[in-house]
Structures are given as structure tokens and as C-alpha cells.
Design a protein around this motif. Structure first.
Motif, short mmCIF file in Angstrom:
data_model
loop_
_atom_site.label_atom_id
_atom_site.label_comp_id
_atom_site.label_asym_id
_atom_site.label_seq_id
_atom_site.Cartn_x
_atom_site.Cartn_y
_atom_site.Cartn_z
N TYR A 1 -3.48 -6.55 4.55
CA TYR A 1 -3.36 -6.00 3.20
C TYR A 1 -2.32 -6.83 2.47
CZ TYR A 1 -3.15 -2.23 -0.35
OH TYR A 1 -3.22 -1.48 -1.51
N ILE A 2 -2.75 -7.56 1.44
CA ILE A 2 -1.87 -8.47 0.71
C ILE A 2 -1.82 -8.04 -0.75
CG2 ILE A 2 -1.50 -10.87 0.01
CD1 ILE A 2 -3.14 -11.72 2.46
N VAL B 1 2.27 2.48 -0.34
CA VAL B 1 2.02 2.64 1.09
C VAL B 1 0.72 3.39 1.37
CG1 VAL B 1 2.90 3.72 3.20
CG2 VAL B 1 4.47 2.54 1.66
N GLN B 2 0.41 4.39 0.52
CA GLN B 2 -0.79 5.21 0.76
C GLN B 2 -2.07 4.37 0.72
OE1 GLN B 2 1.66 6.01 -1.33
NE2 GLN B 2 2.54 7.84 -0.33
N HIS B 3 -2.19 3.48 -0.28
CA HIS B 3 -3.38 2.64 -0.37
C HIS B 3 -3.43 1.64 0.78
CE1 HIS B 3 -3.65 3.97 -4.69
NE2 HIS B 3 -4.92 3.98 -4.33
N GLU B 4 -2.30 1.09 1.15
CA GLU B 4 -2.27 0.15 2.27
C GLU B 4 -2.70 0.84 3.56
OE1 GLU B 4 0.74 -2.99 4.54
OE2 GLU B 4 1.43 -1.89 2.77
N GLU B 5 -2.17 2.05 3.78
CA GLU B 5 -2.54 2.81 4.98
C GLU B 5 -4.04 3.10 5.00
OE1 GLU B 5 -1.52 7.05 7.24
OE2 GLU B 5 -0.67 6.61 5.26
#
Length: 306
Positions: A100-101, A86-90
Motif C-alpha cells: 500500500y503506497i 490506517v483504516q483504508h490501508e488495513e
């Protein structure tokens, strides 16, 4: 066919994604951030797909660079990566990515998300274009000019090539408006704009309405003398429209042109040369109007006639 830029350091993954997409899109594949940025700067892509994990420059740093530059900030970026937390997607979405895929991708879902972003991009560009056009003349407006000079100035500075800016306006336009009325004056503005833009049609050229009866034009790559000669042709073409003028001095509608050419260097300020162009326009007016006065930014000056 929409052009998509794909940036992925893995040759295997990059080739696989390109194979999925190239039946529907024109895909360019890059394997590092630097070459990806160079391609993105061309401004010809409708969407960018990129990984986060790359050597030298990571995807988040590249995303920041893309967002910082006028040429690339409006291109939608979809992150396609194996990082599923989740952190990288955020972080990616916060920095400006539109989607973001995570890998491995499902081809049908990837294409559906790409198509959704391309439709959104097309709408955005349509409304942006409308916002950048002068409603009366149909050429670029002041807002578009502000974007263009920054972009073209940086390009000339980066490449070390000549940059020319000129200001031109319609001679004794107030007299014309007072004599024939504002509707007729509007037609003159439109005719002058169309005539000038018919010559300024290269990708490196720009012409826009600066305000009132004033116009601004930019050339990249032309030296001072060739720019001067070029605007002599435009000035003559406007006079050759033979639009009657109710002035004791001029039989036809004419324009005065002032310009300057410089090869930008680090530390140079664009506004300095815009002021020189304005000064050349003032000289043209004081010297009789209906002429081109041009400067090389130094001691040399070209004047059409006195």
C-alpha cells in the motif's frame, strides 16, 4: 520485460506513473475498473498497480473481483492512492493487496517495492508450476486440470463458443506392464504424453494426466467435427510411434479416445459433459479400441471405425 497493469482514473496521475515505470517495465494504463479487469483477465501481467478512488467501481471492489477469479488471484496487487489513513490501508491489505503506497510517490521507492514483489511473484509462480506438473510425464497433473477446466469453461460460457473435453487412455496397458515391467510402462506413459502435448500447444488447448494411464484434454473454439478430426490425428500419431505391445489384439501401443463438444449455456454443468466424454471412451473400448468416438452433446455422434 515484466508486464505491469496500471489502473488509475486520473489521466494526469496515470500518465505520470507510466512515465516513471515504462523505462523498466512494459506498462499498460487503464482509467477505469472495468477495462482494468478485462486486461487483467488476459493473465499476461506480473503485477497490478491501482488506485482506490475510481468512478463506478472503487478499487476495493475491483480487488475483491481479482481475488475471486483463478486467472487473476495470483497476480500481486499494489495499491497506489492518496488515501493515507490506517483504516483504508488495513482494508486493502486484508483484501489481498501485497503493498500500500500513498501518493505522491517517490520513484526510486516505488520501483524498489515493485521489484521486491516481482521477485516474490516469480518465486511463487515457479513453485506453483512445479506443483502443477505430473512428475513422471512432465505434462499437467490433476490439480492443474481442476484449475484449467474451470477457467476455460467460464471463458467458453462468457464468449458463447464451443468447449470440448475428451478422455483418452492406453489400450490394454495392464497387459503391457505385466509383460514388460513398470519402468517400460512409465516410458510409454511419457511418450504418449509428449506426443499428445506436441499437438495441443495453443493457449486455448490443455492436456493433462488424469490418473494411471488416463489423460484428459480440453479444446476451446473448435466445433465437434473438427475436434473429432483433430483427435483422430493424435490417435494415429501415437500408434505411429510403433511401440511394440505384447497383446494378441494390438501390434503397437494405441489409445482409445472419447470426447464431447458443447457450447455452454447458463445452468449447464461441466461434470455432465465429462461423464458424456467418459461414456464415449467406454463406447470406443467396447467397439474395439484404438479409435475416437465423439459426441456433440446431443444426438449426433462420430465414430472412427467399428
Amino acid at each position: 520485460m515484466d508486464k505491469i497493469l496500471l489502473i488509475d482514473d486520473s489521466i494526469v496521475v496515470g500518465d505520470s506513473l507510466k512515465a516513471i515505470l515504462e523505462t523498466d517495465y512494459d506498462v499498460t494504463l487503464c482509467h477505469d475498473a472495468d477495462s482494468g479487469l478485462d486486461h487483467a483477465m488476459s493473465g499476461k501481467y506480473s503485477l497490478i498497480l491501482m488506485d482506490i478512488i475510481m468512478p463506478d467501481v472503487d478499487g476495493f471492489t475491483l480487488l475483491k473481483k481479482l481475488q475471486d477469479m483463478i486467472l487473476t488471484r495470483y497476480i500481486p496487487v499494489i495499491i497506489v492512492t492518496s488515501l493515507s489513513d490506517v483504516q483504508h490501508e488495513e482494508e486493502g491489505l486484508t483484501l489481498g493487496a501485497v503493498d500500500y503506497i500513498t501518493k505522491p510517490v517517490v520513484p526510486a521507492i516505488l520501483k524498489a517495492r515493485i521489484n521486491a514483489q516481482l521477485r516474490s511473484f516469480d518465486r511463487q509462480m515457479h513453485y506453483k508450476k512445479l506443483a502443477m506438473v505430473d512428475e513422471l510425464t512432465g505434462i499437467a497433473n490433476r490439480r492443474r486440470y481442476e484449475e484449467e477446466w474451470r477457467m476455460k469453461w467460464r471463458e467458453a460460457l462468457r464468449l458463447g463458443i464451443p468447449f470440448s473435453v475428451c478422455i483418452f487412455d492406453i489400450d490394454k496397458f495392464k497387459i503391457y506392464n505385466d509383460s514388460f515391467g513398470h519402468p517400460a510402462g512409465d516410458k510409454v506413459l511419457t511418450s504418449v504424453a509428449k506426443t499428445a502435448s506436441s499437438f495441443l500447444h495453443r493457449a486455448t488447448d490443455f492436456v493433462g494426466r488424469y490418473g494411471g494411464e488416463e489423460f484428459v484434454a480440453i479444446l476451446v473454439g473448435n466445433d465437434a467435427q473438427s475436434s473429432y478430426e483433430f483427435f483422430k490425428i493424435i490417435r494415429q500419431a501415437i500408434e505411429n510411434l510403433h511401440i511394440p505391445h505384447n497383446s494378441p489384439v494390438f501390434q503397437w501401443i494405441t489409445v482409445s479416445v472419447g470426447g464431447v463438444t458443447v457450447i455452454p449455456k447458463s445452468g449447464d454443468v461441466y461434470e455432465t459433459y465429462l461423464k458424456i466424454a467418459d461414456s464415449m471412451l467406454y463406447t470406443a473400448k467396447k467397439s474395439g479400441r484404438n479409435m475416437v468416438v465423439w459426441s456433440d452433446g446431443g444426438m449426433e455422434q462420430w465414430r472412427e471405425r467399428s
